[in-house]
Enzyme design. Structure first.
Site: not given
Ligand SMILES: *Cc1c(COP(=O)(O)O)cnc(C)c1O
Length: 322
Positions: A31, A56, A81, A83, A175, A182-183, A186, A207, A211, A213, A307, A310
């Site tokens: 962009s 995913k 519940s 993706n 760079d 999340g977990g 990715l 993150e 949250g 963590d 990522s 949805n």
């Molecule tokens: C699952 C998900 C994440 C996080 O991915 P992890 O592999 O759990 O870190 C980020 N964005 C979207 C859209 C997801 O579905």
């Protein structure tokens, strides 16, 4: 934990070969407005345009592709519940494997319908009265199904790494790269590709601020567990990193950053109005963090992994209207 065999970049390249012809090679967008605002060259890897609407699909399809004869017959089970449910259901249908998805009874109707639409058999449970671990272990042990977790699995991590692999192969070294966290499936997969293809690239996981963590775990050196965080980033409401994802993140990632819900909404609005992209709140984490530190990115080449996309339209509209 030292006995775990962590996936490597060779597993990412093997995953890419399995995904060939099944996953989309998603577009990489730029962009002019963003480049001017950043004073940098910014590349968006658009996994919101991946099949079923999120990266995913890559991890789920790769994991299910590796099932042996017996596993293919007895099928796969997943709890989700979000993706991951749709990714497993779609991958299973494409590969002719029966899929059972365990979802809370109060999951959004659209998600239940989407998962069924991809051919998954949905088992609902009452999240206040029933123990989903119990349901899962029953399905796995009594019926011999294979459980595929959303992030803490070597084949899932390797599959997720193919998105960053495509990014570096198309635009060359960067760079810095910003990845939603999340977990950590990715981010860990992206780390394998980054260290192999662009070793000098700074890699950031991002993150929700509510949250953090992952940030605490990254900085302290042990996996920190938290209560389910309150955030609009529902794809990153995880309570802890995984036994496979954490050591890779700790080894290969430069830092873990956070973004607030308000920053995510600003990015969703910008992407929709200026780039014509629908991005779900979680999908904007990387973009939001990059925007926060844009003064430090001047003159650089930056990657942002979007990522997923949805999000129910009424929710999307009400978030943007607020
Ligand atoms: C699952 C998900 C994440 C996080 O991915 P992890 O592999 O759990 O870190 C980020 N964005 C979207 C859209 C997801 O579905």
């Amino acid at each position: 934990m030292n006995t775990l065999t962590l996936p490597t970049y060779a597993d990412v390249t093997a995953a890419a070969a399995r995904l060939q012809g099944h996953a989309h090679k998603t577009p990489i967008l730029t962009s002019r407005t963003v480049n001017e605002a950043f004073g940098a060259e910014v590349f968006f890897k658009c996994e919101n345009l991946q099949r079923m609407g999120a990266f995913k699909f890559r991890g789920a399809f790769n994991a299910l592709s590796r099932f042996d004869e017996r596993q293919r017959r007895t099928g796969v089970v997943a709890f989700s519940s979000g993706n991951h449910a749709q990714a497993v259901a779609l991958s299973a249908r494409l590969l002719g494997i029966p899929a059972t998805i365990v979802m809370p009874h109060d999951a959004p109707a659209a998600k239940l319908a989407a998962t069924r639409g991809y051919g998954g058999q949905v088992v609902v449970y009452d999240r206040y009265k029933e123990d989903r671990e119990q349901i899962g272990s029953d399905l796995a042990s009594r019926q011999g199904m294979t459980l595929i977790p959303p992030y803490d699995h070597p084949d899932v991590i390797a599959g997720q790494g193919t998105a960053a692999k495509e990014l570096f192969e198309e635009v060359g070294a960067l760079d810095a790269l910003f990845v939603c966290l999340g977990g950590g499936g990715l981010l860990a997969g992206s780390a394998l590709s980054t260290r192999a293809l662009a070793p000098g690239c700074r890699l950031y996981g991002v993150e929700p601020e509510a949250g953090n963590d992952g940030q605490q775990s990254f900085r302290s050196g042990t996996i920190v567990h938290i209560d389910t965080p309150q955030t609009i980033a529902d794809g990153a409401q995880t309570q802890h990193l995984g036994n496979y994802t954490f050591p890779i993140i700790r080894r290969d990632v430069d830092d873990v950053l956070t973004a607030t819900d308000a920053q995510l909404v600003e990015c969703m609005r910008f992407a929709a109005s200026r780039m014509k992209l629908v991005i779900e709140p979680t999908g904007c984490l990387g973009f939001a963090a990059a925007r926060q530190m844009k003064d430090q990115l001047k003159g650089q080449r930056i990657g942002i992994l979007i990522s997923g996309g949805n999000v129910d339209m009424p929710r999307f509209c009400s978030l943007l209207a607020a």
